[in-house]
Design a protein around this motif. Structure first.
Motif, PDB file in Angstrom:
ATOM      1  N   THR A  41       0.896  -1.236   0.003  1.00  0.00           N
ATOM      2  CA  THR A  41       0.127   0.102   0.001  1.00  0.00           C
ATOM      3  C   THR A  41       0.872   1.109   0.057  1.00  0.00           C
ATOM      4  O   THR A  41       2.217   1.174  -0.027  1.00  0.00           O
ATOM      5  N   MET A  42       0.289   2.423  -0.105  1.00  0.00           N
ATOM      6  CA  MET A  42       0.878   3.531  -0.122  1.00  0.00           C
ATOM      7  C   MET A  42       1.888   3.779   1.353  1.00  0.00           C
ATOM      8  O   MET A  42       3.166   4.262   1.251  1.00  0.00           O
ATOM      9  N   LEU A  43       1.169   3.235   2.127  1.00  0.00           N
ATOM     10  CA  LEU A  43       1.853   3.346   3.498  1.00  0.00           C
ATOM     11  C   LEU A  43       3.168   2.392   3.719  1.00  0.00           C
ATOM     12  O   LEU A  43       4.087   2.738   4.189  1.00  0.00           O
ATOM     13  N   THR A  44       2.907   1.091   3.485  1.00  0.00           N
ATOM     14  CA  THR A  44       3.783   0.045   3.481  1.00  0.00           C
ATOM     15  C   THR A  44       4.982   0.240   2.622  1.00  0.00           C
ATOM     16  O   THR A  44       6.313   0.146   3.027  1.00  0.00           O
ATOM     17  N   GLU A  45       4.686   0.870   1.525  1.00  0.00           N
ATOM     18  CA  GLU A  45       5.776   1.193   0.833  1.00  0.00           C
ATOM     19  C   GLU A  45       6.426   2.536   0.926  1.00  0.00           C
ATOM     20  O   GLU A  45       7.850   2.870   0.600  1.00  0.00           O
ATOM     21  N   PHE A  46       5.730   3.580   1.777  1.00  0.00           N
ATOM     22  CA  PHE A  46       6.563   4.776   2.151  1.00  0.00           C
ATOM     23  C   PHE A  46       7.579   4.156   3.131  1.00  0.00           C
ATOM     24  O   PHE A  46       8.587   4.839   3.164  1.00  0.00           O
ATOM     25  N   PHE A  47       7.137   3.320   4.170  1.00  0.00           N
ATOM     26  CA  PHE A  47       8.120   2.705   5.146  1.00  0.00           C
ATOM     27  C   PHE A  47       9.350   1.847   4.389  1.00  0.00           C
ATOM     28  O   PHE A  47      10.381   2.199   4.822  1.00  0.00           O
ATOM     29  N   ALA A  48       9.084   1.319   3.390  1.00  0.00           N
ATOM     30  CA  ALA A  48       9.961   0.584   2.575  1.00  0.00           C
ATOM     31  C   ALA A  48      11.135   1.449   1.895  1.00  0.00           C
ATOM     32  O   ALA A  48      12.323   1.243   1.883  1.00  0.00           O
ATOM     33  N   MET A  49      10.705   2.594   1.354  1.00  0.00           N
ATOM     34  CA  MET A  49      11.325   3.459   0.760  1.00  0.00           C
ATOM     35  C   MET A  49      12.300   4.237   1.657  1.00  0.00           C
ATOM     36  O   MET A  49      13.428   4.492   1.300  1.00  0.00           O
ATOM     37  N   ASN A  50      11.791   4.728   2.964  1.00  0.00           N
ATOM     38  CA  ASN A  50      12.550   5.125   3.655  1.00  0.00           C
ATOM     39  C   ASN A  50      13.921   4.008   4.557  1.00  0.00           C
ATOM     40  O   ASN A  50      14.725   4.566   5.131  1.00  0.00           O
ATOM     41  N   LYS A  51      13.667   2.966   4.151  1.00  0.00           N
ATOM     42  CA  LYS A  51      14.641   1.882   4.428  1.00  0.00           C
ATOM     43  C   LYS A  51      15.755   1.686   3.327  1.00  0.00           C
ATOM     44  O   LYS A  51      17.080   1.449   3.726  1.00  0.00           O
ATOM     45  N   ALA A  90      15.022   8.902  -0.564  1.00  0.00           N
ATOM     46  CA  ALA A  90      14.069   9.316   0.473  1.00  0.00           C
ATOM     47  C   ALA A  90      14.652   9.274   1.731  1.00  0.00           C
ATOM     48  O   ALA A  90      14.323   9.901   2.744  1.00  0.00           O
ATOM     49  N   ILE A  91      15.725   8.593   1.877  1.00  0.00           N
ATOM     50  CA  ILE A  91      16.578   8.582   3.121  1.00  0.00           C
ATOM     51  C   ILE A  91      17.269  10.030   3.257  1.00  0.00           C
ATOM     52  O   ILE A  91      17.331  10.656   4.379  1.00  0.00           O
ATOM     53  N   LYS A  92      17.580  10.448   2.401  1.00  0.00           N
ATOM     54  CA  LYS A  92      18.638  11.740   2.333  1.00  0.00           C
ATOM     55  C   LYS A  92      17.332  13.109   2.621  1.00  0.00           C
ATOM     56  O   LYS A  92      17.541  13.895   3.322  1.00  0.00           O
ATOM     57  N   LEU A  93      16.316  12.879   2.013  1.00  0.00           N
ATOM     58  CA  LEU A  93      15.183  13.936   2.087  1.00  0.00           C
ATOM     59  C   LEU A  93      14.293  14.101   3.642  1.00  0.00           C
ATOM     60  O   LEU A  93      13.933  14.823   3.934  1.00  0.00           O
ATOM     61  N   TYR A 106       1.916  -0.815 -10.153  1.00  0.00           N
ATOM     62  CA  TYR A 106       2.736  -1.631 -10.079  1.00  0.00           C
ATOM     63  C   TYR A 106       3.092  -1.335  -8.122  1.00  0.00           C
ATOM     64  O   TYR A 106       3.624  -2.160  -7.970  1.00  0.00           O
ATOM     65  N   LYS A 107       2.155  -0.815  -7.677  1.00  0.00           N
ATOM     66  CA  LYS A 107       2.069  -0.572  -6.109  1.00  0.00           C
ATOM     67  C   LYS A 107       3.512  -0.178  -5.766  1.00  0.00           C
ATOM     68  O   LYS A 107       4.177  -0.958  -4.790  1.00  0.00           O
ATOM     69  N   MET A 108       3.875   0.786  -6.283  1.00  0.00           N
ATOM     70  CA  MET A 108       5.427   1.248  -5.928  1.00  0.00           C
ATOM     71  C   MET A 108       5.736   2.856  -6.087  1.00  0.00           C
ATOM     72  O   MET A 108       4.881   3.482  -6.886  1.00  0.00           O
ATOM     73  N   TRP A 109       6.420   3.527  -5.103  1.00  0.00           N
ATOM     74  CA  TRP A 109       6.694   4.839  -5.375  1.00  0.00           C
ATOM     75  C   TRP A 109       8.073   5.044  -6.341  1.00  0.00           C
ATOM     76  O   TRP A 109       9.143   4.248  -6.281  1.00  0.00           O
ATOM     77  N   THR A 110       8.086   5.958  -7.032  1.00  0.00           N
ATOM     78  CA  THR A 110       9.019   6.216  -8.133  1.00  0.00           C
ATOM     79  C   THR A 110       9.303   7.881  -7.928  1.00  0.00           C
ATOM     80  O   THR A 110       8.508   8.600  -7.569  1.00  0.00           O
ATOM     81  N   ARG A 111      10.621   8.274  -8.372  1.00  0.00           N
ATOM     82  CA  ARG A 111      10.911   9.651  -8.199  1.00  0.00           C
ATOM     83  C   ARG A 111      10.142  10.787  -9.042  1.00  0.00           C
ATOM     84  O   ARG A 111      10.059  10.298 -10.303  1.00  0.00           O
ATOM     85  N   ARG A 112       9.652  11.728  -8.512  1.00  0.00           N
ATOM     86  CA  ARG A 112       8.944  12.830  -9.412  1.00  0.00           C
ATOM     87  C   ARG A 112       9.819  13.401 -10.169  1.00  0.00           C
ATOM     88  O   ARG A 112      10.852  14.012  -9.713  1.00  0.00           O
ATOM     89  N   THR A 113       9.597  13.377 -11.606  1.00  0.00           N
ATOM     90  CA  THR A 113      10.237  14.297 -12.674  1.00  0.00           C
ATOM     91  C   THR A 113       9.576  15.479 -12.833  1.00  0.00           C
ATOM     92  O   THR A 113      10.121  16.365 -13.496  1.00  0.00           O
ATOM     93  N   LYS A 114       8.373  15.496 -12.986  1.00  0.00           N
ATOM     94  CA  LYS A 114       7.571  16.713 -13.167  1.00  0.00           C
ATOM     95  C   LYS A 114       6.310  16.808 -12.516  1.00  0.00           C
ATOM     96  O   LYS A 114       5.923  15.947 -11.921  1.00  0.00           O
TER      97      LYS A 114
END
Length: 444
Positions: free
Chosen positions: A184-194, A199-202, A219-227
């Motif tokens: 989910t958005m929340l579980t993948e937010f946790f995973a990105m911070n790991k 994400a760790i730097k920000l 794909y149920k995942m977060w990717t870097r925003r470009t625009k």
């Protein structure tokens, strides 16, 4: 675009208030060196003290200028008052108007023969009136509204309690063995911070995450925003929801959270609940979380909803200082009563307290338990007996109303007789009256 003249220049102008005195639009305004936000989110525009100009046999300065947009004035050559919406509180103001619905005209047709019996049900017609500009706008297919920037509604759920979507033909085994349902958005937010370096730097809060990352529904995942530019909003949560409410409180204040365990851990000691974690982090100190809850709701909720939320906080969240909360949000909970004609400040306060007491009464409590005001509040008769019973006992039935049954049409008369028969014979019954709009359900 000049206002008036009013005040001393023209005391009889339509904007002059007889009881309070002065212009209801507060002209002439004070001079200001720059535009700023004033009380209640109303802007204070820059008004430089410059030369006078003669309009309608009077001399005016910048204090009489109506807020305007030069481009619109030049394009349409008419009087257009343009204001800056400088705060989220404007959301209330906008929705009060655009959610009223379309303008309507109700009419019926009959001849001049007084002896003809008129069936109001059959002759009732409701028509929607569309103005020429609105009709043109629809014919050309122009957009009715737009929102910019986009708003991301961020999911909020306790561990393993997320909503799962699946096709009706799917088997339980195929659903449970699908790894995507755990993302989910929340579980993948946790995973990105790991794992994600950016994400760790920000080191972001959950609500800030969509500004820098894009969520893929497929794909149920977060990717870097470009625009693009978006705003993140964690879905609202009522204080009565317990742990989910305190989870939201933690996510709104803790940066770079890596897991549910991370949120539960304070100074390397694991707490049993999110409430305990929030308390040890100082987020519940001096009712701060309750004040923030009311402050957030104040931005978009109407006064009646705010009063119900306030009563809920009193009953379920046990605030340390209820009177302090009351003083802070009394004005917001009173907005609907303030517009009533010829009503004083004290009367407004007692109307709000009366409404709060009715809500608290339905929850098994009394407003005097919380000492919101110095004196003891006397509950209304409606609160003591129950609002429905009080109103029923005070209905005055006239002879004309008793004769209304003679105006019922055939189908209404059938329903009327069946229901009245049950009442007269003291037998139980439940009835559902169905029919299109305008067929006389309310009349029955």
């Amino acid at each position: 675009m000049m206002h008036g003249p009013c005040g001393k220049l023209n005391p009889t102008n339509s904007c002059m208030q007889k009881k309070k005195g002065g212009c209801k639009f507060k002209y002439p305004r004070s001079f200001a060196d720059q535009t700023s936000k004033g009380k209640n989110s109303y802007p204070i525009y820059r008004r430089r003290n410059t030369r006078l100009v003669k309009v309608k046999d009077h001399y005016f300065d910048n204090s009489w200028v109506v807020p305007y947009n030069p481009f619109l004035l030049g394009k349409f050559n008419c009087h257009i008052n343009v204001e800056i919406c400088s705060d989220i509180k404007a959301v209330k103001y906008i929705y009060k108007y655009i959610c009223k619905g379309h303008d309507k005209i109700a009419f019926h047709i009959h001849d001049n023969d007084a002896n003809v019996e008129v069936d109001e049900i059959k002759e009732y017609q409701s028509a929607r009136w569309v103005s020429p500009p609105e009709a043109t706008w629809h014919l050309f297919g122009f957009p009715i509204n737009e929102m910019t920037p986009s708003v991301y509604h961020l999911q909020l759920h306790l561990e393993g309690q997320q909503f799962v979507s699946f096709k009706s033909a799917s088997s339980i085994n195929s659903i449970m063995n699908n790894p995507m349902i755990r993302k989910t958005m929340l579980t993948e937010f946790f995973a990105m911070n790991k794992t994600n370096k950016d994400a760790i730097k920000l080191n972001l809060l959950y609500k800030e995450f969509p500004q820098y990352f894009v969520w893929s529904v497929q794909y149920k995942m977060w990717t870097r925003r470009t625009k693009g530019n978006v705003i993140g909003r964690v879905v609202t949560c009522h204080p009565t929801e317990g742990e989910r409410y305190y989870l939201r409180l933690l996510l709104m204040n803790i940066r770079g959270a890596k897991s549910y365990e991370d949120l539960l851990t304070v100074n390397e000691v694991r707490c049993d609940t999110f409430r305990e974690s929030a308390q040890k982090r100082g987020l519940l100190h001096c009712d701060n979380n309750l004040a923030e809850c009311m402050l957030e709701a104040e931005s978009y909720q109407m006064p009646c909803s705010l009063r119900r939320l306030f009563a809920t906080l009193l009953v379920y969240c046990d605030p340390a200082n209820p009177r302090e909360l009351w003083v802070k949000f009394e004005n917001s909970m009173s907005e609907d009563f303030k517009v009533l004609p010829d009503i004083g400040t004290k009367s407004v306060r007692y109307k709000v307290l009366d409404c709060l007491n009715d809500i608290l009464h339905s929850m098994g409590h009394n407003i005097n338990e919380y000492k919101l005001i110095a004196e003891n509040f006397k509950a209304s008769k409606a609160a003591k007996e129950g609002r429905e019973i009080f109103f029923e006992r005070n209905i005055l039935v006239t002879e004309e109303e008793l004769l209304l049954r003679q105006k019922l049409n055939r189908e209404q008369q059938v329903a009327y007789n069946v229901i009245i028969d049950r009442i007269s014979s003291n037998r139980p019954g439940a009835f559902f009256v169905d029919g299109p709009g305008g067929t006389g359900k309310t009349f029955l």
